[in-house]
Design a protein around this motif. Structure first.
Motif, PDB file in Angstrom:
ATOM      1  N   ALA A 181      40.652  38.281  26.704  1.00  0.00           N
ATOM      2  CA  ALA A 181      40.565  37.410  27.840  1.00  0.00           C
ATOM      3  C   ALA A 181      41.254  37.783  28.679  1.00  0.00           C
ATOM      4  N   GLN A 182      40.904  37.268  30.003  1.00  0.00           N
ATOM      5  CA  GLN A 182      41.704  37.537  31.360  1.00  0.00           C
ATOM      6  C   GLN A 182      43.276  36.756  31.371  1.00  0.00           C
ATOM      7  N   PRO A 183      44.170  37.299  31.619  1.00  0.00           N
ATOM      8  CA  PRO A 183      45.434  36.820  31.244  1.00  0.00           C
ATOM      9  C   PRO A 183      45.454  35.567  32.231  1.00  0.00           C
ATOM     10  N   GLN A 184      44.908  35.529  33.507  1.00  0.00           N
ATOM     11  CA  GLN A 184      45.024  34.440  34.557  1.00  0.00           C
ATOM     12  C   GLN A 184      43.506  33.693  34.216  1.00  0.00           C
ATOM     13  N   PRO A 185      43.342  32.771  33.768  1.00  0.00           N
ATOM     14  CA  PRO A 185      42.064  32.300  33.187  1.00  0.00           C
ATOM     15  C   PRO A 185      41.159  31.794  34.289  1.00  0.00           C
ATOM     16  N   PHE A 186      41.624  31.675  35.576  1.00  0.00           N
ATOM     17  CA  PHE A 186      40.544  31.431  36.400  1.00  0.00           C
ATOM     18  C   PHE A 186      40.609  32.602  37.518  1.00  0.00           C
ATOM     19  N   GLN A 187      39.326  33.091  37.671  1.00  0.00           N
ATOM     20  CA  GLN A 187      39.266  34.201  38.455  1.00  0.00           C
ATOM     21  C   GLN A 187      37.780  33.875  39.368  1.00  0.00           C
ATOM     22  N   VAL A 188      37.683  34.023  40.708  1.00  0.00           N
ATOM     23  CA  VAL A 188      36.828  33.728  41.531  1.00  0.00           C
ATOM     24  C   VAL A 188      35.629  34.660  41.008  1.00  0.00           C
ATOM     25  N   GLN A 189      36.045  35.860  40.398  1.00  0.00           N
ATOM     26  CA  GLN A 189      34.992  36.763  39.712  1.00  0.00           C
ATOM     27  C   GLN A 189      35.288  36.729  38.418  1.00  0.00           C
ATOM     28  N   PRO A 190      34.959  36.015  37.464  1.00  0.00           N
ATOM     29  CA  PRO A 190      35.249  36.018  36.201  1.00  0.00           C
ATOM     30  C   PRO A 190      34.644  37.055  35.246  1.00  0.00           C
TER      31      PRO A 190
END
Length: 379
Positions: A53-62
């Motif tokens: 998973a991405q460590p920062q859960p909210f990404q504009v480009q997920p």
């Protein structure tokens, strides 16, 4: 999340075709920093199960989460990442925890941020099956993903993809040019520039790998220690959502039926989504592995999403009875209390809660209440 680039820009982001902050002919934008939390990491969930998973859960480009499940004769992955670059990094992460080959990849739904890394995974493990529901398979082969080459890179389709990314670039630059941004929002858009520059690199030679095995309701991948049940409980975030249930470990991998910190409300099936989540809850999972975000112990967040769906439907239905238009309904629906439960007063996340949930899900609830069809795909 890959679909259309421009119905509205946020629709593009939410369904994950992606953006780029690098217009052709401009200076290259800097790439992500570790603090941006763009590059996925791998974490042990229970014995023999890991979450990428991405460590920062909210990404504009997920980039969609990937679940790794170790069975006696190989590994089962749930989802395949959002680009060839992400797929190559996923291969490295998988190999860091197990020397066994990947024998199967189950795709939760057809959005690009969950499937566009598959080509790199099957290149590493050519014998791996790609499994999907029959509905998702139809989306991947049909109009929903018609913009993506199948089998081998296609220069014409790649150029069209790049052109769409170039067009979306203006949104980020125009947003940064505004003088009324909070410091938090400006920080978010500056990070987005770095993420989109990486995404452009990651999507070179993008190719869509297609399912090799499909099912309708249930498919069991048996194992003495970690059997996996692939299920289609019903429509929800899409019409073909697959979930993976590990009955012995009581672990549920949900795809985008569950996303944190902000659910994705585009082209969804409101009443069905509630029923599907409740059916999943009835199995009493101990651990929930969402399509984006960290592993969850217990179902408090699941209940919060069910409530959010219900509150949105409840706000829209009376407006439909009054003959209110969809555009007017979007202006009048007030989900401020729910929004605070999900994102607090963070101005960056407030911005995206309204664009990823309030506006698109009001659309879905309005169409449900009026009997208009909810259509999946690019259009």
């Amino acid at each position: 999340m890959a679909r259309v680039v421009h119905r509205v820009l946020v629709a593009v982001l939410a369904v994950c075709i992606g953006l780029s902050a690098v217009a052709r002919g401009s200076e290259p934008a800097p790439l992500p920093t570790p603090q941006d939390g763009y590059f996925q990491t791998i974490t042990r969930v229970v014995d023999g199960v890991w979450l990428i998973a991405q460590p920062q859960p909210f990404q504009v480009q997920p980039i969609g989460n990937v679940v790794v499940i170790e069975q006696s004769d190989g590994l089962v992955l749930i989802d395949g990442g959002g680009s060839p670059g992400a797929g190559r990094r996923i291969v490295e992460l998988v190999r860091s925890v197990s020397g066994k080959p990947v024998k199967a990849v189950a795709i939760t739904h057809w959005h690009g941020d969950h499937v566009l890394g598959l080509s790199a995974i099957v290149q590493a493990w050519p014998a791996a099956e790609i499994i999907a529901t029959d509905i998702t398979d139809a989306h991947l082969r049909g109009r929903s993903m018609k913009a993506y080459p199948k089998g081998a890179p296609d220069a014409t389709l790649q150029a069209a993809f790049d052109q769409r990314l170039d067009g979306a670039d203006g949104f980020v630059r125009d947003s940064l040019a505004k003088s009324d941004l909070s410091a938090r929002e400006r920080e978010g858009f500056e990070a987005a520039q770095r993420l989109f520059a990486q995404y452009r690199k990651d999507t070179r030679d993008v190719v869509l790998a297609l399912p090799t095995r499909t099912f309708v309701d249930t498919l069991k991948l048996d194992d003495a220690t970690r059997p996996v049940e692939l299920r289609h409980f019903g429509r929800g975030n899409t019409d073909g959502d697959l979930v993976a249930w590990l009955p012995r470990q009581r672990v549920m991998a949900t795809g985008d039926l569950l996303v944190a910190p902000i659910p994705f409300g585009f082209n969804a099936y409101p009443a069905d989504w509630q029923r599907t989540l409740r059916a999943m809850q009835a199995l009493r999972p101990a651990v929930w592995l969402p399509g984006h975000g960290a592993a969850m112990r217990g179902d408090a967040y699941v209940s919060r999403v069910i409530d959010l769906i219900g509150h949105t439907r409840g706000a829209v239905a009376p407006l439909v009875k009054q003959g209110v238009t969809l555009d007017e309904a979007k202006k009048r629906v007030d989900l401020s209390t729910d929004r605070a439960r999900f994102v607090g007063d963070d101005p960056w996340l407030v911005r995206w809660f309204d664009r990823y949930w309030t506006q698109p899900f009001t659309d879905a609830a309005w169409r449900e209440a009026t009997g208009e069809p909810i259509e999946q795909g690019e259009g």
